[in-house]
Design an enzyme around this catalytic site. Structure first.
Site, mmCIF file in Angstrom:
data_model
loop_
_atom_site.group_PDB
_atom_site.id
_atom_site.type_symbol
_atom_site.label_atom_id
_atom_site.label_comp_id
_atom_site.label_asym_id
_atom_site.label_seq_id
_atom_site.Cartn_x
_atom_site.Cartn_y
_atom_site.Cartn_z
ATOM 1 N N ASP A 73 0.893 -1.167 0.000
ATOM 2 C CA ASP A 73 0.000 0.000 0.000
ATOM 3 C C ASP A 73 0.926 1.211 0.000
ATOM 4 O O ASP A 73 1.427 1.610 1.050
ATOM 5 C CB ASP A 73 -0.868 -0.023 1.260
ATOM 6 C CG ASP A 73 -1.866 1.128 1.279
ATOM 7 O OD1 ASP A 73 -2.164 1.671 0.195
ATOM 8 O OD2 ASP A 73 -2.334 1.484 2.378
ATOM 9 N N ASP A 101 -2.249 0.511 9.014
ATOM 10 C CA ASP A 101 -1.747 0.745 7.654
ATOM 11 C C ASP A 101 -1.382 -0.559 6.962
ATOM 12 O O ASP A 101 -1.458 -0.665 5.740
ATOM 13 C CB ASP A 101 -0.490 1.629 7.680
ATOM 14 C CG ASP A 101 -0.734 2.937 8.387
ATOM 15 O OD1 ASP A 101 -1.255 3.851 7.732
ATOM 16 O OD2 ASP A 101 -0.441 3.031 9.579
ATOM 17 N N GLU A 137 -1.199 -1.209 -4.742
ATOM 18 C CA GLU A 137 -2.444 -0.458 -4.913
ATOM 19 C C GLU A 137 -2.202 0.734 -5.828
ATOM 20 O O GLU A 137 -1.187 1.434 -5.715
ATOM 21 C CB GLU A 137 -2.999 0.010 -3.559
ATOM 22 C CG GLU A 137 -4.414 0.559 -3.711
ATOM 23 C CD GLU A 137 -5.185 0.560 -2.403
ATOM 24 O OE1 GLU A 137 -5.651 -0.509 -1.983
ATOM 25 O OE2 GLU A 137 -5.337 1.636 -1.807
#
Lengths: 171, 171
Positions: A7, A141, A68
């Site tokens: 991410d 996260d 992502e």
């Protein structure tokens, strides 16, 4: 297959490694968050991210990397840093000779929760349930990065193959 | 000092190397455009850019790298690719252990033409005149990269030093 999900972010970059097969229960191998100081020079922050991701790829030896995708919807300044970090993330996989696939946030959310508009808490809850974890991944996260890896496993890397075939047929 | 300027882009990334000192006539050492095929996978495009920039840094041995900053004003899709390319460009300098400085498009235009709103043709014309080139650099994409290197030389790397001092004093 073992997938390293990323991410991307400059201040916090989530990384999650999951092993599994489409339709089967996955196994969480590890996760972490790579951090860098917003007061540092951008070149040192990107270098730190690059080194850290290279080490993680080396340590976890995934068969593919899933990242992502970043969109330029809001908060233009911070999104540029995120896009730069995503470039470094994609490069980390490519440099290790691994296939790299990108997914939109909605694809990731839909893959783990069934809804492309699920919120962060739902994603964390589903990641915890799907991988039968004793507790939600902390920091939060990392949950997104784990979800990206799950998304890639469940789609069985099919999209990469379809897109490669489509590109070949267009030539 | 010898500066390698980079105008980041995924399809076309301009690179220009200039040697000079503030207030003195500069000398064009070389320039090129690194290209990648929009039909290729993003990971292969970023890997190609990374390899090419590493080779250019190795070949030209600059003392510093200057990169044009990317803004998310318009054409959101293509700007994401440009931002990813800028991350790779900044990393290329950092990995070689070189100081990397970024400049906004207006700073670059103002440095070579005196106006922050100059158009591409004006920038190319001034680059040609300032470096006493026999003809404008071709392809035109490279002219911007050369202008970025000139901008960095004329500012004498002062901004990087001021910013580093400011960061230190804040700690």
């Amino acid at each position: 297959m073992r997938v390293l999900g990323i991410d991307p972010g400059l201040t916090r970059c989530g990384v999650g490694v999951v092993e599994g097969m489409p339709g089967r229960q996955g196994k969480l191998i590890g996760y972490t968050v790579v951090r860098s100081d917003p007061d540092e020079d951008i070149s040192q922050r990107l270098l730190h991210l690059d080194h850290s991701l290279a080490e993680l790829v080396e340590a976890y030896r995934p068969e593919s990397v899933a990242v992502e995708r970043v969109f330029a919807q809001h908060n233009a300044q911070s999104v540029m840093g995120t896009a730069q970090a995503s470039g470094i993330a994609i490069l980390a996989g490519a440099r290790a000779g691994l296939p790299v696939q990108t997914y939109t946030p909605s694809e990731v959310k839909a893959a783990v929760t069934g809804s492309g508009t699920a919120d962060k808490a739902q994603v964390t809850a589903m990641v915890t349930r799907l991988l039968k974890l004793a507790a939600p991944p902390k920091p939060a996260d990392a949950a997104d990065a784990i979800a990206i890896a799950i998304c890639h496993i469940w789609r069985g890397g099919t999209r990469a193959r379809i897109e490669a075939a489509a590109r070949r047929s267009l030539r």
